[in-house]
Scaffold this motif. Structure first.
Motif, PDB file in Angstrom:
ATOM      1  N   ARG A 146      46.503  35.593  34.413  1.00 37.70           N
ATOM      2  CA  ARG A 146      46.649  36.961  34.920  1.00 37.70           C
ATOM      3  C   ARG A 146      45.933  37.949  33.992  1.00 37.70           C
ATOM      4  O   ARG A 146      45.310  38.898  34.451  1.00 37.70           O
ATOM      5  N   CYS A 147      46.008  37.718  32.690  1.00 35.09           N
ATOM      6  CA  CYS A 147      45.300  38.577  31.734  1.00 35.09           C
ATOM      7  C   CYS A 147      43.791  38.518  31.984  1.00 35.09           C
ATOM      8  O   CYS A 147      43.107  39.545  31.991  1.00 35.09           O
ATOM      9  N   ALA A 148      43.290  37.311  32.178  1.00 31.31           N
ATOM     10  CA  ALA A 148      41.847  37.117  32.359  1.00 31.31           C
ATOM     11  C   ALA A 148      41.338  37.692  33.678  1.00 31.31           C
ATOM     12  O   ALA A 148      40.192  38.112  33.768  1.00 31.31           O
ATOM     13  N   THR A 149      42.186  37.706  34.705  1.00 33.31           N
ATOM     14  CA  THR A 149      41.718  38.141  36.030  1.00 33.31           C
ATOM     15  C   THR A 149      42.013  39.610  36.325  1.00 33.31           C
ATOM     16  O   THR A 149      41.577  40.128  37.354  1.00 33.31           O
ATOM     17  N   LEU A 150      42.696  40.300  35.425  1.00 33.99           N
ATOM     18  CA  LEU A 150      43.137  41.670  35.700  1.00 33.99           C
ATOM     19  C   LEU A 150      41.986  42.592  36.116  1.00 33.99           C
ATOM     20  O   LEU A 150      42.040  43.240  37.165  1.00 33.99           O
ATOM     21  N   ALA A 151      40.941  42.669  35.316  1.00 36.41           N
ATOM     22  CA  ALA A 151      39.814  43.558  35.619  1.00 36.41           C
ATOM     23  C   ALA A 151      39.102  43.121  36.893  1.00 36.41           C
ATOM     24  O   ALA A 151      38.655  43.953  37.685  1.00 36.41           O
ATOM     25  N   TRP A 152      39.006  41.805  37.094  1.00 31.04           N
ATOM     26  CA  TRP A 152      38.314  41.270  38.266  1.00 31.04           C
ATOM     27  C   TRP A 152      39.080  41.615  39.540  1.00 31.04           C
ATOM     28  O   TRP A 152      38.493  41.986  40.559  1.00 31.04           O
ATOM     29  N   ASP A 153      40.406  41.477  39.472  1.00 29.83           N
ATOM     30  CA  ASP A 153      41.241  41.863  40.621  1.00 29.83           C
ATOM     31  C   ASP A 153      41.115  43.357  40.905  1.00 29.83           C
ATOM     32  O   ASP A 153      41.099  43.775  42.061  1.00 29.83           O
ATOM     33  N   ALA A 154      41.036  44.161  39.846  1.00 33.13           N
ATOM     34  CA  ALA A 154      40.916  45.612  40.012  1.00 33.13           C
ATOM     35  C   ALA A 154      39.615  45.962  40.727  1.00 33.13           C
ATOM     36  O   ALA A 154      39.610  46.737  41.697  1.00 33.13           O
ATOM     37  N   LEU A 155      38.505  45.381  40.286  1.00 33.47           N
ATOM     38  CA  LEU A 155      37.223  45.697  40.920  1.00 33.47           C
ATOM     39  C   LEU A 155      37.180  45.168  42.351  1.00 33.47           C
ATOM     40  O   LEU A 155      36.669  45.843  43.250  1.00 33.47           O
ATOM     41  N   LYS A 156      37.747  43.993  42.552  1.00 38.48           N
ATOM     42  CA  LYS A 156      37.796  43.434  43.910  1.00 38.48           C
ATOM     43  C   LYS A 156      38.531  44.401  44.849  1.00 38.48           C
ATOM     44  O   LYS A 156      38.053  44.717  45.939  1.00 38.48           O
TER      45      LYS A 156
END
Length: 135
Positions: free
Chosen positions: A119-129
């Motif tokens: 979840r830490c690693a994907t946080l920014a990616w989920d935000a941009l998505k």
């Protein structure tokens, strides 16, 4: 050996984050936080003549902040479609197996093993998505 290299890549992005700044009058501004650990990230993006300009601000663990830096470096100058494909490929890798085609991003999969760290690693990616989907 690979874990050491992966750790160095993450540390470099954490200590010297790329594109860490607010983007004036951004078309996309998406904030996400991880209530489990308190990580926060806001991703900004503008579509300039078919090429994305991407930046972030945030605070939290080395994984969430390094990942946000890596996102901006990876997606800067890409088209919206390319960015959406990269985001999907990254999120898929974090759910499954390392993908060497994603270059340095494979370091995140190499280091991050537990679901709450993913979840830490994907946080920014989920935000941009989310930001791209809503625009």
């Amino acid at each position: 050996m690979m874990r050491e290299l992966y750790r160095e890549i993450l540390l470099d992005h954490f200590e010297r984050p790329r594109n860490r700044r607010e983007l004036e009058s951004a078309e996309i501004e998406e904030h996400l936080n991880n209530p489990l650990c308190g990580d926060e990230v806001t991703v900004y993006a503008n579509d300039r003549e078919g090429k994305l300009e991407v930046s972030f601000i945030g605070r939290g663990c080395s994984i969430s902040q390094a990942s946000a830096s890596m996102l901006t470096e990876r997606l800067m100058g890409k088209s919206r479609e390319e960015a959406e494909q990269e985001i999907e490929a990254f999120l898929e890798m974090m759910r499954t197996e390392p993908d060497e085609e994603l270059g340095e991003l494979a370091a995140l999969k190499g280091i991050v093993q537990t679901p709450n760290r993913i979840r830490c690693a994907t946080l920014a990616w989920d935000a941009l998505k989310r930001g791209l989907e809503n625009r």
